[in-house]
Design a protein around this motif. Structure first.
Motif, short mmCIF file in Angstrom:
data_model
loop_
_atom_site.label_atom_id
_atom_site.label_comp_id
_atom_site.label_asym_id
_atom_site.label_seq_id
_atom_site.Cartn_x
_atom_site.Cartn_y
_atom_site.Cartn_z
N SER A 179 0.64 -0.97 0.05
CA SER A 179 -0.18 0.02 0.16
C SER A 179 0.99 1.13 0.20
O SER A 179 2.14 1.47 0.38
N TYR A 180 -0.03 2.19 -0.37
CA TYR A 180 1.08 3.83 0.03
C TYR A 180 0.01 4.60 0.95
O TYR A 180 -1.11 4.15 0.86
N LEU A 181 1.01 4.85 1.59
CA LEU A 181 0.09 5.68 2.36
C LEU A 181 0.62 7.39 2.99
O LEU A 181 1.37 7.47 2.49
N PRO A 182 -0.53 8.48 2.96
CA PRO A 182 0.25 9.79 3.70
C PRO A 182 0.94 9.48 4.29
O PRO A 182 1.12 9.17 5.14
N SER A 183 2.17 10.71 4.34
CA SER A 183 2.76 10.48 5.49
C SER A 183 3.33 10.58 6.86
O SER A 183 3.61 10.64 8.16
N LEU B 195 8.22 8.22 -0.75
CA LEU B 195 8.27 8.21 -1.78
C LEU B 195 9.73 9.15 -2.33
O LEU B 195 8.71 10.73 -2.15
N GLN B 196 10.65 8.88 -3.81
CA GLN B 196 11.38 10.65 -3.85
C GLN B 196 10.74 10.66 -5.44
O GLN B 196 10.04 10.13 -5.78
N GLY B 197 9.93 11.85 -5.18
CA GLY B 197 10.33 12.64 -6.95
C GLY B 197 8.95 11.97 -6.78
O GLY B 197 8.87 11.92 -8.61
N THR B 198 7.91 12.03 -6.95
CA THR B 198 6.37 11.21 -7.18
C THR B 198 5.86 12.37 -7.28
O THR B 198 5.76 13.59 -6.70
N PRO B 199 4.87 12.29 -8.71
CA PRO B 199 3.97 13.34 -9.10
C PRO B 199 2.58 13.34 -7.53
O PRO B 199 1.87 13.15 -8.43
N LEU B 200 2.82 12.80 -6.94
CA LEU B 200 1.86 12.25 -6.28
C LEU B 200 1.36 13.40 -5.56
O LEU B 200 1.86 14.05 -4.55
N LYS B 201 -0.11 13.24 -4.87
CA LYS B 201 -0.95 15.41 -4.79
C LYS B 201 -1.71 14.55 -3.39
O LYS B 201 -2.14 13.64 -4.49
N ARG B 202 -2.32 15.07 -2.95
CA ARG B 202 -3.15 14.95 -2.30
C ARG B 202 -4.03 16.08 -2.46
O ARG B 202 -4.16 17.48 -1.74
N GLU B 203 -5.72 16.15 -3.08
CA GLU B 203 -6.69 17.46 -2.86
C GLU B 203 -7.47 17.57 -2.06
O GLU B 203 -8.11 16.83 -1.19
N MET B 204 -7.15 18.43 -1.05
CA MET B 204 -8.03 18.57 0.61
C MET B 204 -9.38 18.98 -0.09
O MET B 204 -9.50 19.83 -0.44
N TYR B 205 -10.79 19.19 0.68
CA TYR B 205 -12.19 19.48 0.50
C TYR B 205 -12.20 20.13 1.64
O TYR B 205 -12.31 18.68 3.36
#
Length: 80
Positions: free
Chosen positions: A32-36, A52-62
């Motif tokens: 799995s991958y998890l938020p820091s 994970l380094q240099g990834t394009p992953l981001k989290r959008e918050m609402y």
């Protein structure tokens, strides 16, 4: 995709709450991958967390609220 490059069949995808995911991984049932923010607060037996380094992953918050008045107040506080 990495799994395609190595001719690995696509695994089933299971969605679980974060704490359940870690237990799932600990039982060798997947990865799995998890938020820091989750990983920084957890030390789980036999589970190794790799950043994970240099990834394009981001989290959008609402921002959600039960009523319009509360939402308006929160929007002002967040300068939205």
């Amino acid at each position: 995709m990495l799994i395609d490059e190595h001719n690995i069949p696509s695994p089933d995808i299971v969605e679980l709450p974060y704490h359940a995911l870690i237990g799932f991984v600990a039982q060798n049932q997947g990865v799995s991958y998890l938020p820091s923010i989750m990983v920084e607060k957890i030390n789980y037996k036999s589970v190794v967390f790799l950043p994970l380094q240099g990834t394009p992953l981001k989290r959008e918050m609402y921002l959600y609220a039960n009523d319009e008045n509360t939402l308006k107040k929160l929007k002002r506080q967040f300068n939205y």
